[in-house]
Design a protein around this motif. Structure first.
Motif, PDB file in Angstrom:
ATOM      1  N   SER A   1     -39.636  50.510  19.304  1.00  0.00           N
ATOM      2  CA  SER A   1     -40.028  51.923  19.406  1.00  0.00           C
ATOM      3  C   SER A   1     -41.502  52.127  19.054  1.00  0.00           C
ATOM      4  N   HIS A   2     -42.137  51.109  18.485  1.00  0.00           N
ATOM      5  CA  HIS A   2     -43.569  51.161  18.182  1.00  0.00           C
ATOM      6  C   HIS A   2     -44.374  50.334  19.190  1.00  0.00           C
ATOM      7  N   SER A   3     -43.866  50.199  20.413  1.00  0.00           N
ATOM      8  CA  SER A   3     -44.536  49.365  21.421  1.00  0.00           C
ATOM      9  C   SER A   3     -45.898  49.915  21.832  1.00  0.00           C
ATOM     10  N   TYR A   4     -46.157  51.189  21.562  1.00  0.00           N
ATOM     11  CA  TYR A   4     -47.479  51.752  21.853  1.00  0.00           C
ATOM     12  C   TYR A   4     -48.565  51.063  21.018  1.00  0.00           C
ATOM     13  N   GLN A   5     -48.174  50.310  19.980  1.00  0.00           N
ATOM     14  CA  GLN A   5     -49.136  49.591  19.144  1.00  0.00           C
ATOM     15  C   GLN A   5     -49.413  48.189  19.677  1.00  0.00           C
ATOM     16  N   GLY A   6     -48.811  47.814  20.780  1.00  0.00           N
ATOM     17  CA  GLY A   6     -49.010  46.490  21.347  1.00  0.00           C
ATOM     18  C   GLY A   6     -48.069  45.472  20.730  1.00  0.00           C
ATOM     19  N   LEU A   7     -48.161  44.227  21.202  1.00  0.00           N
ATOM     20  CA  LEU A   7     -47.254  43.173  20.750  1.00  0.00           C
ATOM     21  C   LEU A   7     -47.385  42.902  19.252  1.00  0.00           C
ATOM     22  N   VAL A   8     -48.615  42.857  18.762  1.00  0.00           N
ATOM     23  CA  VAL A   8     -48.819  42.627  17.325  1.00  0.00           C
ATOM     24  C   VAL A   8     -48.197  43.759  16.522  1.00  0.00           C
ATOM     25  N   GLY A   9     -48.323  44.985  17.003  1.00  0.00           N
ATOM     26  CA  GLY A   9     -47.723  46.131  16.332  1.00  0.00           C
ATOM     27  C   GLY A   9     -46.208  46.051  16.315  1.00  0.00           C
ATOM     28  N   VAL A  10     -45.618  45.677  17.445  1.00  0.00           N
ATOM     29  CA  VAL A  10     -44.159  45.561  17.532  1.00  0.00           C
ATOM     30  C   VAL A  10     -43.656  44.517  16.548  1.00  0.00           C
ATOM     31  N   ILE A  11     -44.302  43.360  16.523  1.00  0.00           N
ATOM     32  CA  ILE A  11     -43.856  42.277  15.632  1.00  0.00           C
ATOM     33  C   ILE A  11     -44.045  42.665  14.174  1.00  0.00           C
ATOM     34  N   SER A  12     -45.189  43.235  13.836  1.00  0.00           N
ATOM     35  CA  SER A  12     -45.425  43.587  12.436  1.00  0.00           C
ATOM     36  C   SER A  12     -44.491  44.709  11.984  1.00  0.00           C
ATOM     37  N   VAL A  13     -44.237  45.690  12.842  1.00  0.00           N
ATOM     38  CA  VAL A  13     -43.313  46.771  12.489  1.00  0.00           C
ATOM     39  C   VAL A  13     -41.892  46.236  12.381  1.00  0.00           C
ATOM     40  N   LEU A  14     -41.511  45.321  13.278  1.00  0.00           N
ATOM     41  CA  LEU A  14     -40.187  44.713  13.214  1.00  0.00           C
ATOM     42  C   LEU A  14     -39.998  43.987  11.883  1.00  0.00           C
ATOM     43  N   LEU A  15     -40.967  43.179  11.498  1.00  0.00           N
ATOM     44  CA  LEU A  15     -40.855  42.432  10.227  1.00  0.00           C
ATOM     45  C   LEU A  15     -40.850  43.377   9.030  1.00  0.00           C
ATOM     46  N   TRP A  16     -41.717  44.371   9.058  1.00  0.00           N
ATOM     47  CA  TRP A  16     -41.772  45.373   7.987  1.00  0.00           C
ATOM     48  C   TRP A  16     -40.441  46.115   7.890  1.00  0.00           C
ATOM     49  N   SER A  17     -39.904  46.503   9.041  1.00  0.00           N
ATOM     50  CA  SER A  17     -38.631  47.215   9.084  1.00  0.00           C
ATOM     51  C   SER A  17     -37.495  46.349   8.557  1.00  0.00           C
ATOM     52  N   PHE A  18     -37.506  45.073   8.908  1.00  0.00           N
ATOM     53  CA  PHE A  18     -36.451  44.168   8.428  1.00  0.00           C
ATOM     54  C   PHE A  18     -36.524  44.031   6.908  1.00  0.00           C
ATOM     55  N   LEU A  19     -37.722  43.938   6.374  1.00  0.00           N
ATOM     56  CA  LEU A  19     -37.884  43.858   4.916  1.00  0.00           C
ATOM     57  C   LEU A  19     -37.345  45.123   4.242  1.00  0.00           C
ATOM     58  N   ILE A  20     -37.707  46.278   4.770  1.00  0.00           N
ATOM     59  CA  ILE A  20     -37.213  47.541   4.206  1.00  0.00           C
ATOM     60  C   ILE A  20     -35.699  47.648   4.376  1.00  0.00           C
ATOM     61  N   SER A  21     -35.186  47.180   5.508  1.00  0.00           N
ATOM     62  CA  SER A  21     -33.741  47.210   5.732  1.00  0.00           C
ATOM     63  C   SER A  21     -33.014  46.319   4.723  1.00  0.00           C
ATOM     64  N   LEU A  22     -33.595  45.177   4.394  1.00  0.00           N
ATOM     65  CA  LEU A  22     -32.977  44.307   3.387  1.00  0.00           C
ATOM     66  C   LEU A  22     -32.949  44.986   2.019  1.00  0.00           C
ATOM     67  N   ILE A  23     -33.997  45.723   1.711  1.00  0.00           N
ATOM     68  CA  ILE A  23     -34.003  46.487   0.457  1.00  0.00           C
ATOM     69  C   ILE A  23     -32.873  47.513   0.472  1.00  0.00           C
ATOM     70  N   PHE A  24     -32.703  48.179   1.606  1.00  0.00           N
ATOM     71  CA  PHE A  24     -31.623  49.164   1.721  1.00  0.00           C
ATOM     72  C   PHE A  24     -30.248  48.497   1.662  1.00  0.00           C
ATOM     73  N   CYS A  25     -30.113  47.298   2.220  1.00  0.00           N
ATOM     74  CA  CYS A  25     -28.836  46.583   2.175  1.00  0.00           C
ATOM     75  C   CYS A  25     -28.450  46.240   0.741  1.00  0.00           C
ATOM     76  N   LYS A  26     -29.422  46.017  -0.105  1.00  0.00           N
ATOM     77  CA  LYS A  26     -29.149  45.701  -1.513  1.00  0.00           C
ATOM     78  C   LYS A  26     -28.627  46.925  -2.250  1.00  0.00           C
ATOM     79  N   ASN A  27     -29.202  48.092  -1.978  1.00  0.00           N
ATOM     80  CA  ASN A  27     -28.778  49.335  -2.606  1.00  0.00           C
ATOM     81  C   ASN A  27     -28.516  50.340  -1.497  1.00  0.00           C
ATOM     82  N   LYS A  28     -27.309  50.413  -1.042  1.00  0.00           N
ATOM     83  CA  LYS A  28     -26.952  51.122   0.184  1.00  0.00           C
ATOM     84  C   LYS A  28     -27.017  52.642   0.103  1.00  0.00           C
ATOM     85  N   LYS A  29     -27.450  53.198  -1.007  1.00  0.00           N
ATOM     86  CA  LYS A  29     -27.452  54.648  -1.157  1.00  0.00           C
ATOM     87  C   LYS A  29     -28.831  55.232  -1.457  1.00  0.00           C
ATOM     88  N   ASN A  30     -29.850  54.405  -1.620  1.00  0.00           N
ATOM     89  CA  ASN A  30     -31.145  54.891  -2.078  1.00  0.00           C
ATOM     90  C   ASN A  30     -32.162  54.953  -0.937  1.00  0.00           C
TER      91      ASN A  30
END
Length: 157
Positions: free
Chosen positions: A91-120
């Motif tokens: 969904s951040h493809s307007y930032q180009g390939l580097v943007g997509v990859i960096s946002v994907l990795l950033w999002s996965f990291l944040i998602s893992l934080i959310f998976c640890k505490n599923k309510k915060n």
């Protein structure tokens, strides 16, 4: 080095553009004040729609929904984190390939934080908001290249 109000223009597409000093210092202060108000409005919009809105939609709704759909096990949460992160990155493809990859990795990291505490979600909103505030500040001061250069250097060395 002191940045004068006439030296900074918020124009992400024309970084080299400089304001001409005014004969009247009050005009320079008024322009600086208007730019400060504009960046403040942009930051407020970013905090509401990007930080809160995206975290609520992508983590609070889709990640949680996918995890529940897959059975709510740890593997289900991990798979849901991966799927929602890929979608968030694309969904951040307007930032180009580097943007997509960096946002994907950033999002996965944040998602893992959310998976640890599923309510915060508040923690994720704060992380996202401060990250975007730093990014917009770097753009405003024409220093946005520092992060991408640092990431590329880390990947290549």
């Amino acid at each position: 080095m002191v940045i004068q109000p006439t030296e900074v223009i918020f124009d992400p597409y024309h970084h080299s553009k400089k304001a001409q000093p005014s004969k009247y210092p009050v005009n320079s202060l008024i322009r600086a004040f208007k730019r400060a108000i504009a960046i403040l409005i942009i930051l407020i919009i970013m905090w509401v729609f990007a930080a809160f809105g995206e975290e609520f939609l992508f983590r609070g709704f889709s990640l949680k929904g996918l995890a529940n759909l897959f059975g709510s096990s740890n593997k289900a949460w991990l798979l849901a984190a991966l799927i929602s992160s890929v979608y968030f990155g694309v969904s951040h493809s307007y930032q180009g390939l580097v943007g997509v990859i960096s946002v994907l990795l950033w999002s996965f990291l944040i998602s893992l934080i959310f998976c640890k505490n599923k309510k915060n979600l508040l923690l994720l909103v704060l992380i996202h908001g401060f990250s975007d505030t730093i990014g917009l500040s770097l753009i405003y001061f024409n220093k946005d290249h520092l992060i991408s250069e640092w990431i590329i250097q880390m990947l290549l060395t």
